[in-house]
Design a protein around this motif. Structure first.
Motif, PDB file in Angstrom:
ATOM      1  N   VAL A  29      -3.499   6.078 -12.400  1.00 22.31           N
ATOM      2  CA  VAL A  29      -4.508   5.383 -11.826  1.00 22.31           C
ATOM      3  C   VAL A  29      -4.959   6.204 -10.309  1.00 22.31           C
ATOM      4  CG1 VAL A  29      -4.943   3.216 -10.640  1.00 22.31           C
ATOM      5  CG2 VAL A  29      -4.369   3.296 -12.832  1.00 22.31           C
ATOM      6  N   ARG A  30      -3.657   6.690  -9.819  1.00 23.34           N
ATOM      7  CA  ARG A  30      -3.825   7.563  -8.607  1.00 23.34           C
ATOM      8  C   ARG A  30      -4.843   8.714  -8.562  1.00 23.34           C
ATOM      9  NH1 ARG A  30       1.551   5.686  -7.330  1.00 23.34           N
ATOM     10  NH2 ARG A  30       2.233   7.237  -8.727  1.00 23.34           N
ATOM     11  N   ALA A  31      -4.787   9.251 -10.025  1.00 22.31           N
ATOM     12  CA  ALA A  31      -5.624  10.387 -10.238  1.00 22.31           C
ATOM     13  C   ALA A  31      -6.994  10.342 -10.185  1.00 22.31           C
ATOM     14  CB  ALA A  31      -5.104  11.029 -11.423  1.00 22.31           C
ATOM     15  N   TRP A  32      -7.572   9.144 -10.570  1.00 22.84           N
ATOM     16  CA  TRP A  32      -9.153   8.805 -10.629  1.00 22.84           C
ATOM     17  C   TRP A  32      -9.573   7.644  -9.644  1.00 22.84           C
ATOM     18  CZ3 TRP A  32     -10.727   4.319 -12.275  1.00 22.84           C
ATOM     19  CH2 TRP A  32      -9.995   3.555 -12.897  1.00 22.84           C
ATOM     20  N   TRP A  33      -8.636   6.832  -9.153  1.00 25.49           N
ATOM     21  CA  TRP A  33      -9.218   5.770  -8.186  1.00 25.49           C
ATOM     22  C   TRP A  33      -8.730   5.707  -7.008  1.00 25.49           C
ATOM     23  CZ3 TRP A  33      -7.790   0.087  -9.019  1.00 25.49           C
ATOM     24  CH2 TRP A  33      -8.641  -0.790  -8.306  1.00 25.49           C
ATOM     25  N   PRO A  34      -7.500   4.982  -6.632  1.00 22.65           N
ATOM     26  CA  PRO A  34      -7.205   5.000  -5.243  1.00 22.65           C
ATOM     27  C   PRO A  34      -6.213   6.001  -4.805  1.00 22.65           C
ATOM     28  CG  PRO A  34      -5.753   3.690  -6.598  1.00 22.65           C
ATOM     29  CD  PRO A  34      -6.895   3.983  -7.314  1.00 22.65           C
ATOM     30  N   ASP A  35      -5.804   6.202  -3.468  1.00 23.72           N
ATOM     31  CA  ASP A  35      -5.278   7.380  -3.133  1.00 23.72           C
ATOM     32  C   ASP A  35      -3.740   6.962  -3.353  1.00 23.72           C
ATOM     33  OD1 ASP A  35      -7.270   8.845  -2.011  1.00 23.72           O
ATOM     34  OD2 ASP A  35      -7.515   7.167  -0.537  1.00 23.72           O
ATOM     35  N   GLU A  36      -3.368   5.713  -3.325  1.00 24.60           N
ATOM     36  CA  GLU A  36      -2.156   5.129  -3.595  1.00 24.60           C
ATOM     37  C   GLU A  36      -2.142   3.961  -4.508  1.00 24.60           C
ATOM     38  OE1 GLU A  36       0.872   6.585  -2.633  1.00 24.60           O
ATOM     39  OE2 GLU A  36      -0.257   8.249  -1.396  1.00 24.60           O
ATOM     40  N   ALA A  37      -0.997   3.988  -5.307  1.00 27.74           N
ATOM     41  CA  ALA A  37      -0.986   2.650  -6.203  1.00 27.74           C
ATOM     42  C   ALA A  37       0.448   2.261  -6.296  1.00 27.74           C
ATOM     43  CB  ALA A  37      -1.710   2.720  -7.557  1.00 27.74           C
ATOM     44  N   ASP A  38       0.818   1.248  -6.031  1.00 28.49           N
ATOM     45  CA  ASP A  38       2.057   0.766  -6.222  1.00 28.49           C
ATOM     46  C   ASP A  38       2.306  -0.679  -6.600  1.00 28.49           C
ATOM     47  OD1 ASP A  38       4.963   0.346  -5.693  1.00 28.49           O
ATOM     48  OD2 ASP A  38       4.868  -0.248  -3.907  1.00 28.49           O
ATOM     49  N   TYR A  39       2.695  -0.812  -8.221  1.00 32.42           N
ATOM     50  CA  TYR A  39       2.666  -1.791  -8.849  1.00 32.42           C
ATOM     51  C   TYR A  39       3.245  -1.726 -10.441  1.00 32.42           C
ATOM     52  CZ  TYR A  39      -1.577  -0.196 -11.136  1.00 32.42           C
ATOM     53  OH  TYR A  39      -2.393   0.375 -12.050  1.00 32.42           O
ATOM     54  N   GLU A  40       3.736  -2.576 -10.848  1.00 31.63           N
ATOM     55  CA  GLU A  40       4.442  -2.616 -12.271  1.00 31.63           C
ATOM     56  C   GLU A  40       3.144  -3.054 -13.221  1.00 31.63           C
ATOM     57  OE1 GLU A  40       7.013  -1.388 -13.656  1.00 31.63           O
ATOM     58  OE2 GLU A  40       7.417  -0.727 -11.617  1.00 31.63           O
ATOM     59  N   PRO A  41       2.846  -2.360 -14.042  1.00 30.70           N
ATOM     60  CA  PRO A  41       1.778  -2.813 -15.260  1.00 30.70           C
ATOM     61  C   PRO A  41       2.065  -3.605 -16.308  1.00 30.70           C
ATOM     62  CG  PRO A  41       2.579  -0.693 -15.811  1.00 30.70           C
ATOM     63  CD  PRO A  41       3.468  -0.936 -14.560  1.00 30.70           C
ATOM     64  N   ALA A  42       2.612  -4.911 -15.474  1.00 30.56           N
ATOM     65  CA  ALA A  42       3.107  -6.185 -16.275  1.00 30.56           C
ATOM     66  C   ALA A  42       2.269  -7.312 -15.994  1.00 30.56           C
ATOM     67  CB  ALA A  42       4.791  -5.875 -16.440  1.00 30.56           C
ATOM     68  N   PRO A  43       2.226  -8.368 -16.741  1.00 37.41           N
ATOM     69  CA  PRO A  43       1.850  -9.763 -16.319  1.00 37.41           C
ATOM     70  C   PRO A  43       2.543 -10.298 -15.232  1.00 37.41           C
ATOM     71  CG  PRO A  43       1.663  -9.246 -18.925  1.00 37.41           C
ATOM     72  CD  PRO A  43       2.447  -8.292 -18.291  1.00 37.41           C
ATOM     73  N   GLY A  44       1.943 -10.717 -14.278  1.00 36.67           N
ATOM     74  CA  GLY A  44       2.397 -11.360 -13.037  1.00 36.67           C
ATOM     75  C   GLY A  44       2.966 -10.476 -12.010  1.00 36.67           C
ATOM     76  N   ALA A  45       2.986  -9.138 -12.285  1.00 34.95           N
ATOM     77  CA  ALA A  45       3.361  -8.203 -11.255  1.00 34.95           C
ATOM     78  C   ALA A  45       2.406  -8.135 -10.105  1.00 34.95           C
ATOM     79  CB  ALA A  45       3.676  -6.798 -12.104  1.00 34.95           C
ATOM     80  N   THR A  46       2.890  -8.003  -9.012  1.00 31.15           N
ATOM     81  CA  THR A  46       2.028  -7.833  -7.837  1.00 31.15           C
ATOM     82  C   THR A  46       2.200  -6.392  -7.102  1.00 31.15           C
ATOM     83  OG1 THR A  46       3.569  -9.049  -6.258  1.00 31.15           O
ATOM     84  CG2 THR A  46       1.963 -10.108  -7.583  1.00 31.15           C
ATOM     85  N   GLY A  47       1.405  -6.079  -6.374  1.00 26.82           N
ATOM     86  CA  GLY A  47       1.629  -4.851  -5.776  1.00 26.82           C
ATOM     87  C   GLY A  47       0.406  -4.353  -4.815  1.00 26.82           C
ATOM     88  N   THR A  48       0.269  -3.172  -4.582  1.00 24.01           N
ATOM     89  CA  THR A  48      -1.079  -2.864  -3.844  1.00 24.01           C
ATOM     90  C   THR A  48      -1.494  -1.464  -4.198  1.00 24.01           C
ATOM     91  OG1 THR A  48       0.320  -1.550  -2.229  1.00 24.01           O
ATOM     92  CG2 THR A  48      -0.102  -4.006  -1.698  1.00 24.01           C
ATOM     93  N   ILE A  49      -2.912  -1.562  -3.790  1.00 20.66           N
ATOM     94  CA  ILE A  49      -3.349   0.056  -3.989  1.00 20.66           C
ATOM     95  C   ILE A  49      -4.108   0.129  -2.573  1.00 20.66           C
ATOM     96  CG2 ILE A  49      -4.131   0.039  -6.398  1.00 20.66           C
ATOM     97  CD1 ILE A  49      -6.848  -0.904  -5.783  1.00 20.66           C
ATOM     98  N   ALA A  50      -4.160   1.641  -2.218  1.00 16.88           N
ATOM     99  CA  ALA A  50      -4.661   1.922  -1.020  1.00 16.88           C
ATOM    100  C   ALA A  50      -5.399   3.042  -1.146  1.00 16.88           C
ATOM    101  CB  ALA A  50      -3.347   2.441  -0.178  1.00 16.88           C
ATOM    102  N   PHE A  51      -6.615   3.099  -0.174  1.00 15.53           N
ATOM    103  CA  PHE A  51      -7.470   4.207   0.088  1.00 15.53           C
ATOM    104  C   PHE A  51      -7.085   4.662   1.567  1.00 15.53           C
ATOM    105  CE2 PHE A  51      -9.229   0.848  -2.942  1.00 15.53           C
ATOM    106  CZ  PHE A  51      -9.591   1.739  -3.800  1.00 15.53           C
ATOM    107  N   THR A  52      -5.928   5.611   1.537  1.00 14.41           N
ATOM    108  CA  THR A  52      -5.683   5.979   2.738  1.00 14.41           C
ATOM    109  C   THR A  52      -6.479   7.081   3.240  1.00 14.41           C
ATOM    110  OG1 THR A  52      -4.153   7.180   1.628  1.00 14.41           O
ATOM    111  CG2 THR A  52      -3.370   5.355   2.267  1.00 14.41           C
ATOM    112  N   ASN A  53      -7.534   7.709   2.478  1.00 15.19           N
ATOM    113  CA  ASN A  53      -8.341   8.617   3.120  1.00 15.19           C
ATOM    114  C   ASN A  53      -9.519   8.309   3.721  1.00 15.19           C
ATOM    115  OD1 ASN A  53      -6.996  10.914   2.023  1.00 15.19           O
ATOM    116  ND2 ASN A  53      -7.770  11.021   0.143  1.00 15.19           N
ATOM    117  N   ARG A  54      -9.549   6.767   3.715  1.00 16.63           N
ATOM    118  CA  ARG A  54     -10.805   6.459   4.518  1.00 16.63           C
ATOM    119  C   ARG A  54     -10.361   6.035   6.046  1.00 16.63           C
ATOM    120  NH1 ARG A  54     -13.380   1.452   1.654  1.00 16.63           N
ATOM    121  NH2 ARG A  54     -13.283   0.513   3.599  1.00 16.63           N
TER     122      ARG A  54
END
Length: 148
Positions: A29-54
């Protein structure tokens, strides 16, 4: 005002299993959308994505709702960092993957703009954003499948 949503379809020349990895796993996901992504791709998991180049270095929470490889990946996002995602405070993003010949038809939608009382400028910002980011999927997948 009617229901507002963002809906796109993209044909990608790769198997649904490959496309699922690209839309669900943070390292892809980091390669095509946000600059950073930190989450587990599993139902109920939470995390963040970041647009740090803004200039504002925007961090956005994300909650995975569904993870059904290689068919469907769904998450809620765009809610306050100190809140839990609900229908009333977040947007719902859905990636449905349909086999299409030797490739995949990716059906994308983002909904919840009306339920969360999202201002028009935020809706239009998301339309513009997805119009920029979603087309980046195809060349990224092409590089993945053609890599030695």
């Amino acid at each position: 005002m009617g229901q507002r949503s963002i809906d796109r379809e993209i044909h990608i020349d790769a198997a649904p299993e490959v496309v699922y990895e690209v839309v669900s796993k943070p390292e892809h996901v980091r390669a095509w959308w946000p600059d950073e992504a930190d989450y587990e791709p599993a139902p109920g998991a939470t995390g963040t994505i970041a647009f740090t180049n803004r200039p504002d270095g925007k961090f956005v929470p994300l909650t995975v709702i569904e993870a059904d490889p290689p068919r469907r990946f769904v998450f809620r996002w765009a809610y306050a960092l100190d809140e839990v995602a609900t229908v009333a405070n977040s947007l719902l993003v859905t990636f449905d993957l349909v086999p299409a010949g030797a490739g995949t038809l990716l059906r994308f939608s983002e909904t919840g703009f009306d339920e969360s009382a999202t201002p028009d400028e935020v809706y239009h910002d998301h339309v513009t954003g997805w119009d920029y980011f979603l087309p980046r999927l195809t060349p990224y997948v092409d590089r993945l499948v053609s890599a030695p």
